[in-house]
Design an enzyme around this catalytic site. Sequence first.
Site, PDB file in Angstrom:
ATOM      1  CG  ASN A 189      -1.830   1.181   1.288  1.00  0.00           C
ATOM      2  OD1 ASN A 189      -2.426   1.543   0.261  1.00  0.00           O
ATOM      3  ND2 ASN A 189      -1.975   1.824   2.433  1.00  0.00           N
ATOM      4  CG  HIS A 191      -0.663   6.500   4.590  1.00  0.00           C
ATOM      5  ND1 HIS A 191      -2.046   6.514   4.579  1.00  0.00           N
ATOM      6  CD2 HIS A 191      -0.282   7.406   5.526  1.00  0.00           C
ATOM      7  CE1 HIS A 191      -2.475   7.379   5.481  1.00  0.00           C
ATOM      8  NE2 HIS A 191      -1.435   7.937   6.065  1.00  0.00           N
TER       9      HIS A 191
HETATM   10  C1  GRF Z   1      -2.757   8.648  -2.840  1.00  0.00           C
HETATM   11  O1  GRF Z   1      -2.533   9.855  -2.176  1.00  0.00           O
HETATM   12  C2  GRF Z   1      -2.331   7.483  -1.991  1.00  0.00           C
HETATM   13  O2  GRF Z   1      -1.248   7.785  -1.168  1.00  0.00           O
HETATM   14  C3  GRF Z   1      -3.551   7.211  -1.167  1.00  0.00           C
HETATM   15  O3  GRF Z   1      -4.639   7.427  -2.030  1.00  0.00           O
HETATM   16  C4  GRF Z   1      -4.245   8.362  -3.036  1.00  0.00           C
HETATM   17  C5  GRF Z   1      -4.523   7.719  -4.365  1.00  0.00           C
HETATM   18  O4  GRF Z   1      -4.290   8.581  -5.428  1.00  0.00           O
HETATM   19  N1  GRF Z   1      -3.510   5.870  -0.621  1.00  0.00           N
HETATM   20  P1  GRF Z   1      -4.309   8.054  -6.918  1.00  0.00           P
HETATM   21  O5  GRF Z   1      -5.685   7.423  -7.152  1.00  0.00           O
HETATM   22  O6  GRF Z   1      -3.208   7.052  -7.065  1.00  0.00           O
HETATM   23  O7  GRF Z   1      -4.100   9.261  -7.777  1.00  0.00           O
END
Ligand code: GRF
Length: 202
Positions: free
Chosen positions: A107, A109
């Site tokens: 994941n 974050h």
């Molecule tokens: C990102 O900021 C990621 O860190 C978080 O959700 C967001 C997803 O953005 N888990 P994207 O859909 O990849 O543009």
Amino acid sequence: MKRLAVLLSGRGSNFIAIHDAMLRGEIPGAEIALVLSNKADAPGLATARERGLISVAIPSKGMKRDEHDQAVIAELQRAEVDLVILAGYMRLLTPAFIAAFPQRILNIHPSLLPAFPGLDAQHQAFDYGAQIAGCTVHFVDEQMDHGVIVLQRAIAVNPDDTAESLSARILHEEHIAYAEAIRRVLSGNYTICNRRFIPKKN
Ligand code: GRF
């Protein structure tokens, strides 16, 4: 070839960055086997289709969490996936999901964990007055935003930053971090010792 599944719920900019890195040959020995979303109208899923990737929607609305996860697990197993990449997948995984892919779910974050877990991490960091922000790629375990850290990238919070400008710069770092973390994990060239991800020396 290692087969990756990318799971997303929204715009999919991390998915795009990962796919672009692959197309540039920066994640050798890997391919995206499918892109899966719990939202049929996720823009990231449309992008996957445009890019000729297999895209699957398993809408979560109205489904029990266990049933939905079982359907997703079945799809991933059918596709013989080696590594599951959560990229803005706005679902907590059930223990059964995690058990089906032990140490094989990543994941990203948008904070330097363990600071600011949960939603809107960039805003949390900004509002808190943090002077260093960043992002974390980690293995997924049964606690939210908690598993072993593979990679972090840090940036300074500038005095003239807004929450939005900070979020945009963190996102830029995410896009670099995720491809690099996937590369490290797929290399298999690491050990994990007391939560520490330790690259092996060649
Ligand atoms: C990102 O900021 C990621 O860190 C978080 O959700 C967001 C997803 O953005 N888990 P994207 O859909 O990849 O543009």
